[in-house]
Design a protein around this motif. Structure first.
Motif, PDB file in Angstrom:
ATOM      1  N   LYS A   1       0.815  -1.209   0.000  1.00  0.00           N
ATOM      2  CA  LYS A   1       0.000   0.000   0.000  1.00  0.00           C
ATOM      3  C   LYS A   1       0.852   1.264   0.000  1.00  0.00           C
ATOM      4  CE  LYS A   1      -3.666   2.341   2.466  1.00  0.00           C
ATOM      5  NZ  LYS A   1      -4.366   2.532   3.678  1.00  0.00           N
ATOM      6  N   LEU A   2       1.876   1.305   0.874  1.00  0.00           N
ATOM      7  CA  LEU A   2       2.668   2.516   1.038  1.00  0.00           C
ATOM      8  C   LEU A   2       3.732   2.707  -0.038  1.00  0.00           C
ATOM      9  CD1 LEU A   2       3.213   2.494   4.900  1.00  0.00           C
ATOM     10  CD2 LEU A   2       1.607   3.897   3.592  1.00  0.00           C
ATOM     11  N   VAL A   3       4.236   1.614  -0.580  1.00  0.00           N
ATOM     12  CA  VAL A   3       5.362   1.715  -1.509  1.00  0.00           C
ATOM     13  C   VAL A   3       4.982   1.308  -2.927  1.00  0.00           C
ATOM     14  CG1 VAL A   3       7.717   0.950  -1.991  1.00  0.00           C
ATOM     15  CG2 VAL A   3       7.003   1.334   0.369  1.00  0.00           C
ATOM     16  N   LEU A   4       4.588   0.083  -3.110  1.00  0.00           N
ATOM     17  CA  LEU A   4       4.342  -0.413  -4.462  1.00  0.00           C
ATOM     18  C   LEU A   4       3.224   0.335  -5.170  1.00  0.00           C
ATOM     19  CD1 LEU A   4       4.771  -4.265  -4.005  1.00  0.00           C
ATOM     20  CD2 LEU A   4       6.448  -2.570  -4.783  1.00  0.00           C
ATOM     21  N   ASP A   5       2.183   0.683  -4.433  1.00  0.00           N
ATOM     22  CA  ASP A   5       1.076   1.406  -5.062  1.00  0.00           C
ATOM     23  C   ASP A   5       1.480   2.806  -5.524  1.00  0.00           C
ATOM     24  OD1 ASP A   5      -0.442  -0.809  -4.583  1.00  0.00           O
ATOM     25  OD2 ASP A   5      -1.662   0.081  -2.985  1.00  0.00           O
ATOM     26  N   GLU A   6       2.599   3.299  -5.000  1.00  0.00           N
ATOM     27  CA  GLU A   6       3.051   4.646  -5.344  1.00  0.00           C
ATOM     28  C   GLU A   6       4.044   4.679  -6.500  1.00  0.00           C
ATOM     29  OE1 GLU A   6       1.697   7.396  -4.013  1.00  0.00           O
ATOM     30  OE2 GLU A   6       0.394   5.993  -2.931  1.00  0.00           O
ATOM     31  N   VAL A   7       4.513   3.511  -6.947  1.00  0.00           N
ATOM     32  CA  VAL A   7       5.469   3.446  -8.049  1.00  0.00           C
ATOM     33  C   VAL A   7       4.750   3.859  -9.334  1.00  0.00           C
ATOM     34  CG1 VAL A   7       6.936   1.926  -9.435  1.00  0.00           C
ATOM     35  CG2 VAL A   7       6.877   1.678  -6.950  1.00  0.00           C
ATOM     36  N   LYS A   8       5.280   4.896  -9.974  1.00  0.00           N
ATOM     37  CA  LYS A   8       4.603   5.473 -11.144  1.00  0.00           C
ATOM     38  C   LYS A   8       5.240   5.092 -12.481  1.00  0.00           C
ATOM     39  CE  LYS A   8       2.022   8.519  -8.642  1.00  0.00           C
ATOM     40  NZ  LYS A   8       1.772   7.719  -7.499  1.00  0.00           N
ATOM     41  N   ASP A   9       6.565   4.821 -12.464  1.00  0.00           N
ATOM     42  CA  ASP A   9       7.216   4.537 -13.738  1.00  0.00           C
ATOM     43  C   ASP A   9       8.351   3.539 -13.553  1.00  0.00           C
ATOM     44  OD1 ASP A   9       9.410   5.971 -12.702  1.00  0.00           O
ATOM     45  OD2 ASP A   9       8.854   7.802 -13.749  1.00  0.00           O
ATOM     46  N   LEU A  10       8.985   3.189 -14.647  1.00  0.00           N
ATOM     47  CA  LEU A  10      10.044   2.187 -14.650  1.00  0.00           C
ATOM     48  C   LEU A  10      11.243   2.621 -13.813  1.00  0.00           C
ATOM     49  CD1 LEU A  10      11.093  -0.516 -15.659  1.00  0.00           C
ATOM     50  CD2 LEU A  10      11.901   0.649 -17.722  1.00  0.00           C
ATOM     51  N   GLU A  11      11.612   3.883 -13.850  1.00  0.00           N
ATOM     52  CA  GLU A  11      12.769   4.358 -13.081  1.00  0.00           C
ATOM     53  C   GLU A  11      12.539   4.214 -11.577  1.00  0.00           C
ATOM     54  OE1 GLU A  11      15.879   5.008 -14.104  1.00  0.00           O
ATOM     55  OE2 GLU A  11      15.051   4.329 -16.005  1.00  0.00           O
ATOM     56  N   GLU A  12      11.337   4.559 -11.128  1.00  0.00           N
ATOM     57  CA  GLU A  12      11.004   4.380  -9.708  1.00  0.00           C
ATOM     58  C   GLU A  12      11.045   2.904  -9.337  1.00  0.00           C
ATOM     59  OE1 GLU A  12       7.405   6.230  -8.340  1.00  0.00           O
ATOM     60  OE2 GLU A  12       7.928   8.144  -9.251  1.00  0.00           O
ATOM     61  N   CYS A  13      10.580   2.067 -10.232  1.00  0.00           N
ATOM     62  CA  CYS A  13      10.592   0.627 -10.009  1.00  0.00           C
ATOM     63  C   CYS A  13      12.024   0.107  -9.892  1.00  0.00           C
ATOM     64  CB  CYS A  13       9.854  -0.084 -11.140  1.00  0.00           C
ATOM     65  SG  CYS A  13       9.636  -1.846 -10.874  1.00  0.00           S
ATOM     66  N   LYS A  14      12.917   0.586 -10.754  1.00  0.00           N
ATOM     67  CA  LYS A  14      14.321   0.186 -10.706  1.00  0.00           C
ATOM     68  C   LYS A  14      14.974   0.631  -9.400  1.00  0.00           C
ATOM     69  CE  LYS A  14      15.278   0.291 -15.677  1.00  0.00           C
ATOM     70  NZ  LYS A  14      16.028   1.003 -16.730  1.00  0.00           N
ATOM     71  N   THR A  15      14.679   1.848  -8.971  1.00  0.00           N
ATOM     72  CA  THR A  15      15.233   2.354  -7.721  1.00  0.00           C
ATOM     73  C   THR A  15      14.759   1.505  -6.553  1.00  0.00           C
ATOM     74  OG1 THR A  15      15.354   4.596  -8.591  1.00  0.00           O
ATOM     75  CG2 THR A  15      15.361   4.367  -6.195  1.00  0.00           C
ATOM     76  N   LEU A  16      13.481   1.198  -6.526  1.00  0.00           N
ATOM     77  CA  LEU A  16      12.918   0.365  -5.467  1.00  0.00           C
ATOM     78  C   LEU A  16      13.566  -1.011  -5.456  1.00  0.00           C
ATOM     79  CD1 LEU A  16      10.851  -0.044  -3.205  1.00  0.00           C
ATOM     80  CD2 LEU A  16       9.205  -0.718  -4.965  1.00  0.00           C
ATOM     81  N   LEU A  17      13.748  -1.599  -6.626  1.00  0.00           N
ATOM     82  CA  LEU A  17      14.380  -2.909  -6.728  1.00  0.00           C
ATOM     83  C   LEU A  17      15.819  -2.855  -6.216  1.00  0.00           C
ATOM     84  CD1 LEU A  17      14.315  -5.847  -7.629  1.00  0.00           C
ATOM     85  CD2 LEU A  17      14.958  -5.082  -9.928  1.00  0.00           C
ATOM     86  N   LYS A  18      16.566  -1.831  -6.595  1.00  0.00           N
ATOM     87  CA  LYS A  18      17.951  -1.684  -6.148  1.00  0.00           C
ATOM     88  C   LYS A  18      18.014  -1.574  -4.623  1.00  0.00           C
ATOM     89  CE  LYS A  18      21.873   1.458  -6.459  1.00  0.00           C
ATOM     90  NZ  LYS A  18      22.349   2.742  -6.956  1.00  0.00           N
ATOM     91  N   ARG A  19      17.139  -0.775  -4.045  1.00  0.00           N
ATOM     92  CA  ARG A  19      17.140  -0.598  -2.586  1.00  0.00           C
ATOM     93  C   ARG A  19      16.706  -1.866  -1.867  1.00  0.00           C
ATOM     94  NH1 ARG A  19      14.977   5.652  -2.297  1.00  0.00           N
ATOM     95  NH2 ARG A  19      16.952   6.535  -2.997  1.00  0.00           N
ATOM     96  N   THR A  20      15.738  -2.560  -2.415  1.00  0.00           N
ATOM     97  CA  THR A  20      15.286  -3.812  -1.813  1.00  0.00           C
ATOM     98  C   THR A  20      16.402  -4.843  -1.830  1.00  0.00           C
ATOM     99  OG1 THR A  20      13.033  -3.343  -2.531  1.00  0.00           O
ATOM    100  CG2 THR A  20      13.512  -5.604  -1.901  1.00  0.00           C
ATOM    101  N   ARG A  21      17.111  -4.924  -2.948  1.00  0.00           N
ATOM    102  CA  ARG A  21      18.253  -5.849  -3.028  1.00  0.00           C
ATOM    103  C   ARG A  21      19.337  -5.481  -2.029  1.00  0.00           C
ATOM    104  NH1 ARG A  21      18.922  -6.449  -9.552  1.00  0.00           N
ATOM    105  NH2 ARG A  21      17.286  -8.002  -9.841  1.00  0.00           N
ATOM    106  N   ALA A  22      19.600  -4.185  -1.870  1.00  0.00           N
ATOM    107  CA  ALA A  22      20.634  -3.750  -0.929  1.00  0.00           C
ATOM    108  C   ALA A  22      20.250  -4.093   0.510  1.00  0.00           C
ATOM    109  CB  ALA A  22      20.881  -2.251  -1.065  1.00  0.00           C
ATOM    110  N   VAL A  23      18.988  -3.919   0.847  1.00  0.00           N
ATOM    111  CA  VAL A  23      18.540  -4.262   2.199  1.00  0.00           C
ATOM    112  C   VAL A  23      18.650  -5.769   2.414  1.00  0.00           C
ATOM    113  CG1 VAL A  23      16.535  -4.324   3.733  1.00  0.00           C
ATOM    114  CG2 VAL A  23      17.074  -2.239   2.476  1.00  0.00           C
ATOM    115  N   THR A  24      18.287  -6.559   1.417  1.00  0.00           N
ATOM    116  CA  THR A  24      18.414  -8.008   1.517  1.00  0.00           C
ATOM    117  C   THR A  24      19.879  -8.405   1.672  1.00  0.00           C
ATOM    118  OG1 THR A  24      16.438  -8.304   0.170  1.00  0.00           O
ATOM    119  CG2 THR A  24      17.919 -10.194   0.347  1.00  0.00           C
TER     120      THR A  24
END
Length: 177
Positions: free
Chosen positions: A39-62
């Protein structure tokens, strides 16, 4: 003898099968956290660049969690966090500090992208041991409020640690409790 054992095993009543379901309970904390994340994060992703940034940060946290799990000491955990924060947020310096007593904190880990930053702070990059007074510092401020402190231009700050950081040429500072 083998035949008797196998016969008795096949004749013995079998225990009732338990239906074990993992992670699908609607009240499970992990499931609730996942929905909140959606709800707070994925629903707010508007474009591919935001999606890439989110993926990069998620991988870094993992990656950070994996490395911390493999760390042998508490100091290794701090080192991993400080190094990965550099890459995760694209910052030039990250320090980890712990409250030492009622008046001081101790910087126990620092990671930098340029060696000259550590030279200007007169510290080793690993286990700095630098003692900083809480009074008049950003750390003292966030210790009282327990809220992050964002300073867009450290040159305009009157906090002692921000002045030192500004003298190194760094400007924007984010302190988090």
């Amino acid at each position: 003898c083998y035949e008797e054992v196998s016969k008795s095993m096949s004749e013995s009543p079998k225990p009732a099968r338990q239906n074990l379901v993992i992670g699908t309970d609607e009240t499970d904390d992990a499931m609730m956290d996942s929905r909140l994340f959606d709800k707070l994060v994925l629903d707010e992703v508007k474009d591919l660049e935001e999606c890439k940034t989110l993926l990069k940060r998620t991988r870094a946290v993992t990656l950070m969690a994996d490395r911390m799990t493999c760390a042998w000491t508490e100091e290794e955990c701090y080192e991993e966090v400080s190094k990965l924060v550099l890459g995760l947020f694209g910052v030039e310096r990250c320090s980890v500090a712990l409250v030492e007593d009622y008046e001081h904190l101790r910087v126990i880990q620092m990671a930098v992208t340029r060696v000259d930053y550590s030279k200007e702070m007169s510290v080793n990059i690993h286990n700095t041991g630098m003692l900083i007074p809480l009074a008049g510092s950003s750390f003292g401020k966030i210790a009282k409020t327990l809220k992050p402190l964002y300073t867009p231009d450290a040159r305009e700050s009157d906090l002692i640690d921000h002045k030192k950081i500004a003298s190194m040429g760094l400007r924007t500072i984010v302190n988090a409790p």
